[in-house]
Motif scaffolding. Structure first.
Motif, PDB file in Angstrom:
ATOM      1  N   PRO A   1      81.228  -4.510  88.386  1.00 40.96           N
ATOM      2  CA  PRO A   1      82.093  -4.107  89.473  1.00 40.96           C
ATOM      3  C   PRO A   1      81.305  -3.960  90.761  1.00 40.96           C
ATOM      4  O   PRO A   1      81.916  -4.245  91.777  1.00 40.96           O
ATOM      5  CB  PRO A   1      82.288  -2.584  88.810  1.00 40.96           C
TER       6      PRO A   1
ATOM      7  N   ALA B   1      90.368  -8.308  89.390  1.00 42.71           N
ATOM      8  CA  ALA B   1      89.642  -7.308  89.723  1.00 42.71           C
ATOM      9  C   ALA B   1      89.214  -7.398  91.463  1.00 42.71           C
ATOM     10  O   ALA B   1      89.218  -6.416  91.950  1.00 42.71           O
ATOM     11  CB  ALA B   1      88.109  -7.313  88.929  1.00 42.71           C
TER      12      ALA B   1
ATOM     13  N   ALA C   1      90.532 -12.160  84.863  1.00 44.97           N
ATOM     14  CA  ALA C   1      89.962 -10.693  85.010  1.00 44.97           C
ATOM     15  C   ALA C   1      89.338 -10.522  86.286  1.00 44.97           C
ATOM     16  O   ALA C   1      89.679  -9.401  86.924  1.00 44.97           O
ATOM     17  CB  ALA C   1      88.812 -10.081  83.798  1.00 44.97           C
TER      18      ALA C   1
ATOM     19  N   SER D   1      92.257  -5.795  93.170  1.00 45.33           N
ATOM     20  CA  SER D   1      92.109  -4.362  93.337  1.00 45.33           C
ATOM     21  C   SER D   1      91.208  -3.809  94.165  1.00 45.33           C
ATOM     22  O   SER D   1      91.403  -2.851  94.738  1.00 45.33           O
ATOM     23  CB  SER D   1      92.177  -4.032  91.751  1.00 45.33           C
ATOM     24  N   ALA D   2      90.128  -4.685  94.589  1.00 48.43           N
ATOM     25  CA  ALA D   2      88.981  -4.246  95.511  1.00 48.43           C
ATOM     26  C   ALA D   2      89.287  -4.581  96.776  1.00 48.43           C
ATOM     27  O   ALA D   2      88.651  -3.971  97.692  1.00 48.43           O
ATOM     28  CB  ALA D   2      87.777  -4.740  94.679  1.00 48.43           C
TER      29      ALA D   2
ATOM     30  N   PRO E   1      83.926  -7.352  80.990  1.00 46.14           N
ATOM     31  CA  PRO E   1      84.367  -7.636  82.241  1.00 46.14           C
ATOM     32  C   PRO E   1      83.383  -8.043  83.316  1.00 46.14           C
ATOM     33  O   PRO E   1      82.080  -7.901  83.194  1.00 46.14           O
ATOM     34  CB  PRO E   1      84.989  -6.247  82.488  1.00 46.14           C
TER      35      PRO E   1
ATOM     36  N   ILE F   1      81.712  -7.526  92.076  1.00 44.62           N
ATOM     37  CA  ILE F   1      83.013  -7.378  92.508  1.00 44.62           C
ATOM     38  C   ILE F   1      83.280  -6.982  93.946  1.00 44.62           C
ATOM     39  O   ILE F   1      84.102  -7.462  94.885  1.00 44.62           O
ATOM     40  CB  ILE F   1      84.128  -6.964  91.527  1.00 44.62           C
TER      41      ILE F   1
ATOM     42  N   GLU G   1      97.483 -13.932  88.600  1.00 45.95           N
ATOM     43  CA  GLU G   1      96.276 -13.288  89.155  1.00 45.95           C
ATOM     44  C   GLU G   1      95.945 -14.215  90.651  1.00 45.95           C
ATOM     45  O   GLU G   1      95.462 -13.522  91.556  1.00 45.95           O
ATOM     46  CB  GLU G   1      95.233 -13.095  88.343  1.00 45.95           C
TER      47      GLU G   1
END
Length: 535
Positions: A189, A322, A318, A325-326, A186, A192, A219
């Motif tokens: 984070p 991500a 992905a 969502s962030a 992934p 991201i 997405e």
């Protein structure tokens, strides 16, 4: 008990990895590879040339996402396939080429054995992502693991495995018959979060979507809508945002699109290599300036090739999810739809009247046969569509007029696509010049009973090249090869043929009728030599 040979083990291992079709022309140097094929359940398709085998494998892979596989002989079989491998390399298409090679004891000696090359392995390595030589039966599984690895966790492309004649017929070692599953990691984070913060602070975000994002349609749309960001799609990304208010289905080489990109205060590049055949197709030596560029790509090496404010290794699907969502929960309102609409109108005007007419033809074809795979060669309507065209299916518009730019791609690639996606309409768009590179491959469609409509744009020569020569005042030479009588050719192939003028309504009607035949057919679009824009 019969001992399994390396050739038979190869087929078993391929099937365990999900291979259901092989494109190839048997020869004395691949006989052992075919020993286990008949009873394997793997479909075999016979092209008329090894280059056709490679292009079929390419079209197959683009249509279904799984690697296309070709079996080719030593020497000329491999060299004939190298052009197709190079096209796959340029467009990140997963393809496995399995070739024979001369007996182990003869390699490198140059004694003049049949199909001998000075160093076939080295030659393959110049194009393939990886080329594996199976020197002993025990090396087969490791070779296949290495060949399939780039398809799962990196930027895909062509790979190669070669098996010497003596090894192919030798007894195989017992080995694993199932492949290890590999999934890409992934996205980081922390990276991201940094990207989301940068995007949230921007007022005019523009997203650049490339072929690496073609599996991320949902997405990408969600992310674009949340950021209110126009989405510019390269050739291999067309269809991702069909009909959407934020969609810009136009080449970033166009001045109107460059202006949109340069006006952005943050650019997010998702799954695009930023290559010149998309971003500088007019060879000006410059690309649009990209402020606060964030790049996301599956390939770390690709990310290092262009300066950026932030780079994130990762899969587009992905990473886009991500990022969404962030971001802050409240969607942005930045006039994105207006910016996209203005750019679409200016870009369509910019391509000129001749190309606009050809885009209207493409639109009519799309509407007549929805959700089709449109597979193209280097020909004028494809050039027009690559500049501006909104397809209705992600991954459904692809051609060889960008990247490596191999002529003769369309016909065999369309055949491969039809095999990979039997429930989808397949339309091949090729010029009369490009068709002559691979015209015999149509018989493979006849053999396999594939309902591909081969649309032949017949302007009786290399019209695009002639125009390019005229523009720089070079005498036009070599651009008028006489085309065959396509109606007579169709009769010799045993397929239907219809000729229509360059009129969208007539072409749409003919295409609908051709589709109803449920069989391969020719649709010839007759372009008068003196038609506007075709001189």
């Amino acid at each position: 008990m019969t001992t399994e040979t390396v050739g038979q083990a190869l087929v078993t291992r391929l099937k365990s990895r999900g291979v259901d079709c092989v494109f190839g022309i048997p020869g004395v140097h691949t006989v052992e590879l075919y020993r286990g094929l008949a009873d394997s359940g793997i479909r075999h398709v016979t092209p008329r040339h090894e280059q056709g085998a490679g292009f079929m494998a390419d079209g197959y892979a683009r249509a279904c996402g799984r690697p296309g596989v070709a079996f080719v002989i030593t020497g000329p079989g491999l060299t004939n396939t190298l052009t197709a491998m190079a096209q796959a390399r340029a467009d990140s298409v997963p393809m496995l080429v399995v070739s024979g090679v001369n007996a182990s004891a003869t390699l490198g000696l140059q004694h003049g054995h049949l199909h001998e090359l000075p160093d076939q392995h080295a030659l393959a390595r110049t194009v393939a992502l990886t080329s594996q030589h199976v020197a002993r039966p025990a090396e087969l599984d490791d070779a296949l693991t290495a060949a399939f690895a780039p398809f799962a966790i990196g930027r895909p492309g062509p790979t190669h495995v070669q098996i010497p004649l003596d090894v192919a017929g030798a007894a195989a070692d017992a080995g694993a018959t199932t492949a290890e599953s590999c999934t890409p990691p992934p996205p980081d984070p922390e990276l991201i979060a940094r990207a989301a913060s940068q995007l949230a602070q921007a007022d005019r975000v523009v997203i650049l979507a490339g072929g690496g994002a073609k599996n991320a349609s949902a997405e990408l749309r969600a992310l674009a809508e949340h950021l209110d960001a126009p989405v510019v799609q390269t050739v291999n990304a067309r269809g991702l945002m069909h009909g959407h208010a934020l969609s810009v289905p136009a080449s970033p080489s166009l001045k109107a699109v460059r202006a949109l990109i340069e006006d952005a205060d943050c650019v997010l590049a998702l799954g695009t290599e930023l290559g010149p055949t998309d971003y500088d197709m007019y060879a000006t030596g410059q690309k649009a300036a990209m402020r606060n560029l964030i790049r996301i790509d599956i390939c770390p090496h690709q990310l290092a090739r262009h300066p950026a404010a932030l780079t994130i290794p990762g899969q587009a699907q992905a990473a886009a999810a991500a990022l969404r969502s962030a971001l802050p929960a409240q969607p942005r309102e930045t006039g994105g739809a207006t910016r996209a609409e203005t750019t679409r109108a200016a870009a369509f005007e910019e391509i000129g009247p001749a190309y606009r007419r050809q885009v209207e033809v493409l639109n009519a074809m799309r509407d007549a046969v929805p959700d089709a795979l449109m597979v193209g060669d280097s020909t004028q309507p494809i050039y027009a569509g690559n500049l501006y065209y909104d397809h209705d299916r992600p991954g459904g518009w692809f051609n060889a007029a960008t990247g490596y730019g191999a002529l003769g791609y369309g016909i065999p690639a369309a055949i491969g696509a039809a095999i990979a996606a039997p429930d989808s309409p397949v339309i091949c768009i090729t010029g009369d010049g490009g068709a002559q590179f691979s015209l015999p491959e149509v018989m493979a469609a006849v053999d396999e009973n594939l309902p591909v409509t081969f649309v032949i744009w017949n302007n009786r020569g290399y019209g695009e090249i002639a125009s390019a020569m005229e523009e720089v005042e070079v005498p036009v030479v070599g651009c008028d090869p006489t085309p065959p009588d396509f109606a007579a050719t169709a009769r010799s192939f045993g397929i239907a043929h219809v000729r229509v003028p360059q009129e969208p309504e007539a072409i749409a009607t003919a295409l609908t009728r051709a589709r109803a035949l449920n069989a391969p057919s020719f649709l010839e679009i007759d372009i008068p030599a003196t038609a506007p824009g075709q001189e």
